[in-house]
Design a protein around this motif. Sequence first.
Motif, mmCIF file in Angstrom:
data_model
loop_
_atom_site.group_PDB
_atom_site.id
_atom_site.type_symbol
_atom_site.label_atom_id
_atom_site.label_comp_id
_atom_site.label_asym_id
_atom_site.label_seq_id
_atom_site.Cartn_x
_atom_site.Cartn_y
_atom_site.Cartn_z
ATOM 1 N N SER A 190 -18.757 73.382 -97.963
ATOM 2 C CA SER A 190 -18.863 72.506 -99.123
ATOM 3 C C SER A 190 -17.979 71.289 -98.898
ATOM 4 O O SER A 190 -16.949 71.371 -98.220
ATOM 5 C CB SER A 190 -18.425 73.229 -100.401
ATOM 6 O OG SER A 190 -19.292 74.280 -100.720
ATOM 7 N N GLU A 191 -18.384 70.174 -99.462
ATOM 8 C CA GLU A 191 -17.599 68.944 -99.351
ATOM 9 C C GLU A 191 -17.679 68.211 -100.684
ATOM 10 O O GLU A 191 -18.758 68.068 -101.258
ATOM 11 C CB GLU A 191 -18.174 68.074 -98.233
ATOM 12 C CG GLU A 191 -17.594 66.683 -98.173
ATOM 13 C CD GLU A 191 -18.669 65.603 -98.173
ATOM 14 O OE1 GLU A 191 -18.419 64.561 -98.823
ATOM 15 O OE2 GLU A 191 -19.728 65.816 -97.567
ATOM 16 N N TYR A 192 -16.529 67.775 -101.184
ATOM 17 C CA TYR A 192 -16.483 67.094 -102.471
ATOM 18 C C TYR A 192 -15.818 65.738 -102.302
ATOM 19 O O TYR A 192 -14.621 65.652 -102.062
ATOM 20 C CB TYR A 192 -15.708 67.938 -103.483
ATOM 21 C CG TYR A 192 -15.669 67.358 -104.878
ATOM 22 C CD1 TYR A 192 -16.788 67.384 -105.700
ATOM 23 C CD2 TYR A 192 -14.502 66.781 -105.378
ATOM 24 C CE1 TYR A 192 -16.760 66.858 -106.980
ATOM 25 C CE2 TYR A 192 -14.455 66.249 -106.667
ATOM 26 C CZ TYR A 192 -15.584 66.293 -107.459
ATOM 27 O OH TYR A 192 -15.556 65.759 -108.738
ATOM 28 N N VAL A 203 -25.472 65.967 -103.645
ATOM 29 C CA VAL A 203 -25.615 65.838 -105.101
ATOM 30 C C VAL A 203 -24.610 64.815 -105.632
ATOM 31 O O VAL A 203 -23.422 64.882 -105.313
ATOM 32 C CB VAL A 203 -25.347 67.195 -105.801
ATOM 33 C CG1 VAL A 203 -25.585 67.082 -107.296
ATOM 34 C CG2 VAL A 203 -26.209 68.295 -105.195
ATOM 35 N N PRO A 204 -25.039 63.868 -106.447
ATOM 36 C CA PRO A 204 -24.077 62.987 -107.111
ATOM 37 C C PRO A 204 -23.120 63.809 -107.970
ATOM 38 O O PRO A 204 -23.531 64.795 -108.590
ATOM 39 C CB PRO A 204 -24.966 62.086 -107.973
ATOM 40 C CG PRO A 204 -26.303 62.117 -107.317
ATOM 41 C CD PRO A 204 -26.434 63.502 -106.761
ATOM 42 N N ALA A 242 -21.134 65.035 -103.660
ATOM 43 C CA ALA A 242 -20.691 66.348 -103.188
ATOM 44 C C ALA A 242 -21.833 66.944 -102.364
ATOM 45 O O ALA A 242 -22.988 66.529 -102.480
ATOM 46 C CB ALA A 242 -20.350 67.263 -104.351
ATOM 47 N N CYS A 243 -21.504 67.940 -101.541
ATOM 48 C CA CYS A 243 -22.502 68.417 -100.583
ATOM 49 C C CYS A 243 -22.220 69.849 -100.162
ATOM 50 O O CYS A 243 -21.063 70.289 -100.144
ATOM 51 C CB CYS A 243 -22.467 67.491 -99.356
ATOM 52 S SG CYS A 243 -23.747 67.765 -98.153
ATOM 53 N N VAL A 244 -23.286 70.588 -99.850
ATOM 54 C CA VAL A 244 -23.163 71.915 -99.237
ATOM 55 C C VAL A 244 -24.030 71.924 -97.985
ATOM 56 O O VAL A 244 -25.007 71.178 -97.880
ATOM 57 C CB VAL A 244 -23.605 73.038 -100.192
ATOM 58 C CG1 VAL A 244 -22.658 73.137 -101.382
ATOM 59 C CG2 VAL A 244 -25.044 72.836 -100.660
ATOM 60 N N SER A 245 -23.678 72.783 -97.017
ATOM 61 C CA SER A 245 -24.412 72.799 -95.766
ATOM 62 C C SER A 245 -24.340 74.168 -95.109
ATOM 63 O O SER A 245 -23.384 74.923 -95.317
ATOM 64 C CB SER A 245 -23.837 71.741 -94.806
ATOM 65 O OG SER A 245 -24.545 71.713 -93.589
ATOM 66 N N ALA A 246 -25.366 74.481 -94.288
ATOM 67 C CA ALA A 246 -25.412 75.745 -93.553
ATOM 68 C C ALA A 246 -25.983 75.492 -92.162
ATOM 69 O O ALA A 246 -26.724 74.528 -91.945
ATOM 70 C CB ALA A 246 -26.273 76.759 -94.307
#
Length: 253
Positions: free
Chosen positions: A190-192, A221-222, A200-204
């Motif tokens: 996750s990154e905020y 996502v905003p 913000a962002c999530v990744s796999a």
Amino acid sequence: MARAVPAVERAFDVLELFLESQELSAPEITAQLGLPRTTVHELVGTLSERGYLMATARGSNKYRLGVRSFQLGAAYAERLDLAREGHVVAEDIAERCQETVHVGVRENAEVLYVAKVDSSHPVRMVSAVGRRLPAHCTALGKVLLASLSRAELDDLYAERKLEAMTERSVTSRKALRKELDQVAADGVASEYRESNESVACVSAPVHDQNDRVVAAMSISVPILRWNDETENALRDLVREGAAALSERLGFGG
């Protein structure tokens, strides 16, 4: 446009002759290109040493494309397949979450976006296929960095400074290693607001048929639509999307 380098152009001229002929001798190359014989021998010798050409047999004066040429072509084909398959899966994930979905690969210490599907919302992340960002500032990049060994990671950042994109970017190697250990354990990052103050962002990770991490998928996502519940839901969804893309690339795990 940058100035063309004549020696490099001549080397490519030699290689491109093999698009039409499987085998060529140095005299045949000389005749077709109209270059001096000495120049052709130097070019063929250099390309052979680097693995881009090889003799058809021991002692033969005929040459064919070498394994290095095949490797470049295979890498190009793999990237095309990844981009195409990535876009297919990204479309499905974006439709389900209505947010922006990316697929990216690591090139040294940067992330290169190879596929993107935009959010359906009027407020969305501004990005583009082909864009590069520092890997340590993005969730997508952290997933890719987490697949490296400690030695590979140390070597990658031995002479690189961790530049900040925002006030929340990681700039300490120790902090980055600690976070990457957690990403490797969780299988998701996750990154905020680390690469963009408003996102913000999530990744796999995405695996290939040999269980190598070759790419990553992310959902961006905003921050006006970001909360703990959203993060948890999207972490599950991005795992699902990355697994689906991995399956399309031949991963059976």
